[in-house]
Design an enzyme around this catalytic site. Sequence first.
Site, PDB file in Angstrom:
ATOM      1  CG  ASP A  86      -2.085   0.933   1.125  1.00 18.94           C
ATOM      2  OD1 ASP A  86      -2.287   1.500   0.026  1.00 18.94           O
ATOM      3  OD2 ASP A  86      -2.789   1.132   2.123  1.00 18.94           O
ATOM      4  CG  HIS A 120       0.221   1.691  -9.340  1.00 24.33           C
ATOM      5  ND1 HIS A 120      -0.049   1.415  -8.027  1.00 24.33           N
ATOM      6  CD2 HIS A 120      -0.868   2.374  -9.806  1.00 24.33           C
ATOM      7  CE1 HIS A 120      -1.246   1.896  -7.701  1.00 24.33           C
ATOM      8  NE2 HIS A 120      -1.754   2.484  -8.765  1.00 24.33           N
ATOM      9  CG  LEU A 139       9.042 -17.349  -2.944  1.00 24.69           C
ATOM     10  CD1 LEU A 139       8.706 -17.311  -1.445  1.00 24.69           C
ATOM     11  CD2 LEU A 139       9.539 -15.975  -3.375  1.00 24.69           C
TER      12      LEU A 139
HETATM   13  C1  FPP Z   1      -1.793   0.087  -3.369  1.00 28.74           C
HETATM   14  O1  FPP Z   1      -1.336   1.413  -3.410  1.00 28.74           O
HETATM   15  C2  FPP Z   1      -1.258  -0.677  -4.472  1.00 28.74           C
HETATM   16  C3  FPP Z   1      -2.006  -1.343  -5.413  1.00 28.74           C
HETATM   17  C4  FPP Z   1      -3.459  -1.354  -5.416  1.00 28.74           C
HETATM   18  C5  FPP Z   1      -1.393  -2.059  -6.517  1.00 28.74           C
HETATM   19  C6  FPP Z   1      -0.194  -2.872  -6.200  1.00 28.74           C
HETATM   20  C7  FPP Z   1       0.592  -2.992  -7.446  1.00 28.74           C
HETATM   21  C8  FPP Z   1       1.933  -2.947  -7.537  1.00 28.74           C
HETATM   22  C9  FPP Z   1       2.832  -2.875  -6.391  1.00 28.74           C
HETATM   23  C10 FPP Z   1       2.616  -2.935  -8.843  1.00 28.74           C
HETATM   24  C11 FPP Z   1       2.397  -4.100  -9.711  1.00 28.74           C
HETATM   25  C12 FPP Z   1       2.482  -5.410  -9.026  1.00 28.74           C
HETATM   26  C13 FPP Z   1       2.851  -6.544  -9.621  1.00 28.74           C
HETATM   27  C14 FPP Z   1       2.737  -7.804  -8.866  1.00 28.74           C
HETATM   28  C15 FPP Z   1       3.344  -6.576 -11.001  1.00 28.74           C
HETATM   29  P1  FPP Z   1      -2.420   2.561  -3.557  1.00 28.74           P
HETATM   30  O2  FPP Z   1      -2.545   2.874  -5.000  1.00 28.74           O
HETATM   31  O3  FPP Z   1      -3.698   2.170  -2.879  1.00 28.74           O
HETATM   32  O4  FPP Z   1      -1.715   3.735  -2.788  1.00 28.74           O
HETATM   33  P2  FPP Z   1      -2.427   4.899  -1.943  1.00 28.74           P
HETATM   34  O5  FPP Z   1      -3.106   4.239  -0.782  1.00 28.74           O
HETATM   35  O6  FPP Z   1      -1.271   5.744  -1.531  1.00 28.74           O
HETATM   36  O7  FPP Z   1      -3.364   5.598  -2.853  1.00 28.74           O
END
Ligand code: FPP
Length: 243
Positions: free
Chosen positions: A22, A39, A133
């Site tokens: 997050d 991201h 893993l």
């Molecule tokens: C949460 O941050 C993150 C996500 C919903 C997406 C997670 C994706 C990645 C880490 C990149 C791609 C992953 C892979 C496995 C290829 P948020 O957008 O909710 O952040 P915020 O709370 O600050 O808005």
Amino acid sequence: MLGAMSELDTNNIPNHVAIIMDGNGRWANNRGKDRVFGHMNGVDSVRAAVKTAVKVGVKNLTLYAFSTENWIRPQEEVNALMDLLITTLVNESEELLEQGVKLSTIGDLSALPEKCQTSLNKAVLSNPKEYKLNLTLALNYSSKWEITSAVKAIIASGMKASDVTEKAISNHLATAGTPDPELMIRTSGENRISNFMLWQLAYAEFHFSSVLWPDFREEHFIEALIDYQNRERRFGGVSQQGN
Ligand code: FPP
């Protein structure tokens, strides 16, 4: 030093670590950039988490990559996340194979764009037979969806009520066959589990890190593992000291 490897008890490594990644959006906003930039940088943290898991001997790592609730985000962001998933799978699959990482997924993949499903299937088909893993990506996943699906499957199987045991329910979850996580990490200072592995986390230790996901590196993972090792796990019983 924060999360020093030397402080880690190598005989007490959790078998399964689940991570709610997050803070990508906030990380990008802090830099005056688009959320997608967060991201994209989050992928570096995924790579670091996988490497650390392999290095310390965590056998199962589950990452919450896209929840059933994430569809309500702006269409552009959803598209970018799907594209990022595909490019990551393409770019990283060789490295994953070399590191001895087997890829699996939990979640309703049928709702993902066709090209995502194709990339995922291709990556899963090239999984190594022997692996260090098991990396599970939770995609279009939510725990309430998973439990609802399990109940439907149990009813459809005609199982007698008296046979509906905890084991039977576990066996109908998307995680069937994988041990429950002993440690759940959530980054970005949010202290919630957001519909993630509600059943499986029943006895897990929670580590909430204030670090935003794109900054999460080996030392933060080690810090979480040390925090886990300093907890006393009772499973509903009494402490070793009897108090
Ligand atoms: C949460 O941050 C993150 C996500 C919903 C997406 C997670 C994706 C990645 C880490 C990149 C791609 C992953 C892979 C496995 C290829 P948020 O957008 O909710 O952040 P915020 O709370 O600050 O808005």
